[in-house]
Design a protein around this motif. Structure first.
Motif, PDB file in Angstrom:
ATOM      1  N   LEU A 120       3.391  12.220  -2.222  1.00  0.00           N
ATOM      2  CA  LEU A 120       4.352  12.753  -3.179  1.00  0.00           C
ATOM      3  C   LEU A 120       5.199  13.861  -2.556  1.00  0.00           C
ATOM      4  O   LEU A 120       6.412  13.938  -2.794  1.00  0.00           O
ATOM      5  CB  LEU A 120       3.634  13.290  -4.419  1.00  0.00           C
ATOM      6  N   ARG A 121       4.579  14.707  -1.774  1.00  0.00           N
ATOM      7  CA  ARG A 121       5.320  15.793  -1.126  1.00  0.00           C
ATOM      8  C   ARG A 121       6.370  15.231  -0.173  1.00  0.00           C
ATOM      9  O   ARG A 121       7.533  15.664  -0.185  1.00  0.00           O
ATOM     10  CB  ARG A 121       4.354  16.709  -0.370  1.00  0.00           C
ATOM     11  N   ALA A 122       5.972  14.278   0.659  1.00  0.00           N
ATOM     12  CA  ALA A 122       6.915  13.694   1.606  1.00  0.00           C
ATOM     13  C   ALA A 122       8.064  12.995   0.893  1.00  0.00           C
ATOM     14  O   ALA A 122       9.222  13.097   1.305  1.00  0.00           O
ATOM     15  CB  ALA A 122       6.176  12.714   2.523  1.00  0.00           C
ATOM     16  N   GLY A 124       2.373  21.950  -9.333  1.00  0.00           N
ATOM     17  CA  GLY A 124       1.200  21.643  -8.535  1.00  0.00           C
ATOM     18  C   GLY A 124       1.428  20.410  -7.683  1.00  0.00           C
ATOM     19  O   GLY A 124       2.463  19.734  -7.787  1.00  0.00           O
ATOM     20  N   PRO A 125       0.477  20.076  -6.825  1.00  0.00           N
ATOM     21  CA  PRO A 125       0.662  18.956  -5.900  1.00  0.00           C
ATOM     22  C   PRO A 125       0.832  17.606  -6.577  1.00  0.00           C
ATOM     23  O   PRO A 125       1.475  16.716  -6.017  1.00  0.00           O
ATOM     24  CB  PRO A 125      -0.611  18.999  -5.037  1.00  0.00           C
ATOM     25  N   ASP A 126       0.264  17.437  -7.766  1.00  0.00           N
ATOM     26  CA  ASP A 126       0.378  16.172  -8.487  1.00  0.00           C
ATOM     27  C   ASP A 126       1.330  16.271  -9.677  1.00  0.00           C
ATOM     28  O   ASP A 126       1.295  15.429 -10.580  1.00  0.00           O
ATOM     29  CB  ASP A 126      -1.001  15.727  -8.998  1.00  0.00           C
ATOM     30  N   ALA A 127       2.199  17.278  -9.679  1.00  0.00           N
ATOM     31  CA  ALA A 127       3.025  17.545 -10.856  1.00  0.00           C
ATOM     32  C   ALA A 127       3.915  16.363 -11.207  1.00  0.00           C
ATOM     33  O   ALA A 127       4.041  16.005 -12.386  1.00  0.00           O
ATOM     34  CB  ALA A 127       3.881  18.787 -10.616  1.00  0.00           C
ATOM     35  N   SER A 146      -0.124   5.601  -8.363  1.00  0.00           N
ATOM     36  CA  SER A 146      -1.291   6.432  -8.063  1.00  0.00           C
ATOM     37  C   SER A 146      -1.318   6.681  -6.563  1.00  0.00           C
ATOM     38  O   SER A 146      -1.822   5.859  -5.794  1.00  0.00           O
ATOM     39  CB  SER A 146      -2.582   5.741  -8.521  1.00  0.00           C
ATOM     40  N   VAL A 147      -0.724   7.787  -6.148  1.00  0.00           N
ATOM     41  CA  VAL A 147      -0.605   8.086  -4.734  1.00  0.00           C
ATOM     42  C   VAL A 147      -1.124   9.495  -4.470  1.00  0.00           C
ATOM     43  O   VAL A 147      -1.324  10.296  -5.386  1.00  0.00           O
ATOM     44  CB  VAL A 147       0.862   7.962  -4.260  1.00  0.00           C
ATOM     45  N   SER A 148      -1.295   9.812  -3.213  1.00  0.00           N
ATOM     46  CA  SER A 148      -1.844  11.104  -2.827  1.00  0.00           C
ATOM     47  C   SER A 148      -0.783  12.195  -2.947  1.00  0.00           C
ATOM     48  O   SER A 148       0.424  11.940  -2.977  1.00  0.00           O
ATOM     49  CB  SER A 148      -2.333  11.044  -1.380  1.00  0.00           C
ATOM     50  N   ALA A 149      -1.273  13.434  -2.993  1.00  0.00           N
ATOM     51  CA  ALA A 149      -0.368  14.574  -3.070  1.00  0.00           C
ATOM     52  C   ALA A 149       0.507  14.656  -1.822  1.00  0.00           C
ATOM     53  O   ALA A 149       1.678  15.036  -1.900  1.00  0.00           O
ATOM     54  CB  ALA A 149      -1.179  15.860  -3.245  1.00  0.00           C
ATOM     55  N   GLY A 150      -0.038  14.282  -0.671  1.00  0.00           N
ATOM     56  CA  GLY A 150       0.740  14.313   0.568  1.00  0.00           C
ATOM     57  C   GLY A 150       1.905  13.345   0.533  1.00  0.00           C
ATOM     58  O   GLY A 150       3.008  13.662   0.987  1.00  0.00           O
ATOM     59  N   GLY A 189       0.799  -1.204   0.000  1.00  0.00           N
ATOM     60  CA  GLY A 189       0.000   0.000   0.000  1.00  0.00           C
ATOM     61  C   GLY A 189       0.839   1.264   0.000  1.00  0.00           C
ATOM     62  O   GLY A 189       2.068   1.241   0.197  1.00  0.00           O
ATOM     63  N   GLU A 190       0.165   2.403  -0.200  1.00  0.00           N
ATOM     64  CA  GLU A 190       0.848   3.686  -0.286  1.00  0.00           C
ATOM     65  C   GLU A 190       1.600   4.004   1.000  1.00  0.00           C
ATOM     66  O   GLU A 190       2.767   4.432   0.977  1.00  0.00           O
ATOM     67  CB  GLU A 190      -0.184   4.768  -0.583  1.00  0.00           C
TER      68      GLU A 190
END
Length: 241
Positions: free
Chosen positions: A40-42, A118-121, A34-38, A2-3
């Motif tokens: 990806l940021r981390a 952007g968050p999903d860039a 396919s993961v969340s913006a959070g 999982g993510e």
């Protein structure tokens, strides 16, 4: 996996290696999924990239991840290399396209996504590059999503467009020499002369093949709808073969 588990493993890898290099392949792996913006940021922060800066995605046939990262680390800006089903995947920040091309050298197929912010860039630009790489179908050269997006969008909607594309797909599969004529015409400035030279045909011979294509499919290559549908049908037929 999982993510959350993927992100946990990334952070463990960073702690154990006491550096950011271990996080870079994980960032690419997460951005290719396919993961969340959070998440990806981390992952970007752990890898030493700025999640608030623009990302540009790449797909290449080689070199290996370690060698690619070594070459990219010489450039100004930030880069992360990893692996995916298509081959080498790369995310860059603040690096001109030409410098990436020079750093990677002769790698055969090289596909590049849009510069996105952007968050999903990171996720979106890798999706761009992977779509362009799919259109390359193993052919070498530079494949830019910014040039190929009409074809990428059309082929992605192939199921919905089946009533429109089916006759041309069937023609391309039955008459591959006509499909080659359409591809060359579309990929060489919509000009008969340059396309004919690539195929080692006379201009008249190529023109006859394009006319025959229109007779069989009803698609007029002199119009945007006819050209787009024909080019997409040729790619769909090639995948089917």
């Amino acid at each position: 996996m999982g993510e959350g588990e993927l992100l946990a493993e990334l952070l463990v890898a960073v702690r154990e290696s006491a550096g950011r290099s271990a996080a870079r392949p994980w960032l690419v792996r997460l951005a290719a999924g396919s993961v969340s913006a959070g998440t990806l940021r981390a992952a970007a922060e752990a890898a030493g990239l700025d999640p608030d800066e623009g990302f540009q995605g790449w797909v290449a046939d080689g070199p290996g991840v370690a060698e690619a990262q070594r070459r990219l680390d010489r450039l100004a800006g930030r880069c992360a290399a990893g692996e995916g089903p298509e081959g080498l995947l790369i995310l860059t920040q603040g690096v001109p396209e030409g410098e990436v091309l020079t750093a990677l050298g002769a790698v055969g197929r090289l596909a590049v996504g849009l510069l996105r912010i952007g968050p999903d860039a990171a996720l979106q630009t890798l999706a761009d590059a992977r779509a362009a790489a799919a259109l390359a179908a193993g052919r070498s050269g530079l494949w830019r999503f910014q040039d190929l997006w009409p074809l990428a969008v059309t082929t992605a909607a192939a199921d919905r467009l089946d009533p429109l594309l089916a006759p041309a797909v069937a023609t391309a599969r039955t008459f591959p020499h006509l499909a080659d004529a359409v591809r060359a015409f579309a990929d060489h400035g919509f000009a008969v002369g340059p396309a004919a030279r690539v195929l080692r045909l006379s201009a008249d011979a190529l023109a006859r093949r394009l006319d025959r294509w229109q007779q069989l499919t009803g698609a007029d290559l002199r119009t945007l709808p006819g050209l787009t549908a024909s080019r997409a049908a040729v790619e769909l037929a090639a995948r089917g073969r």
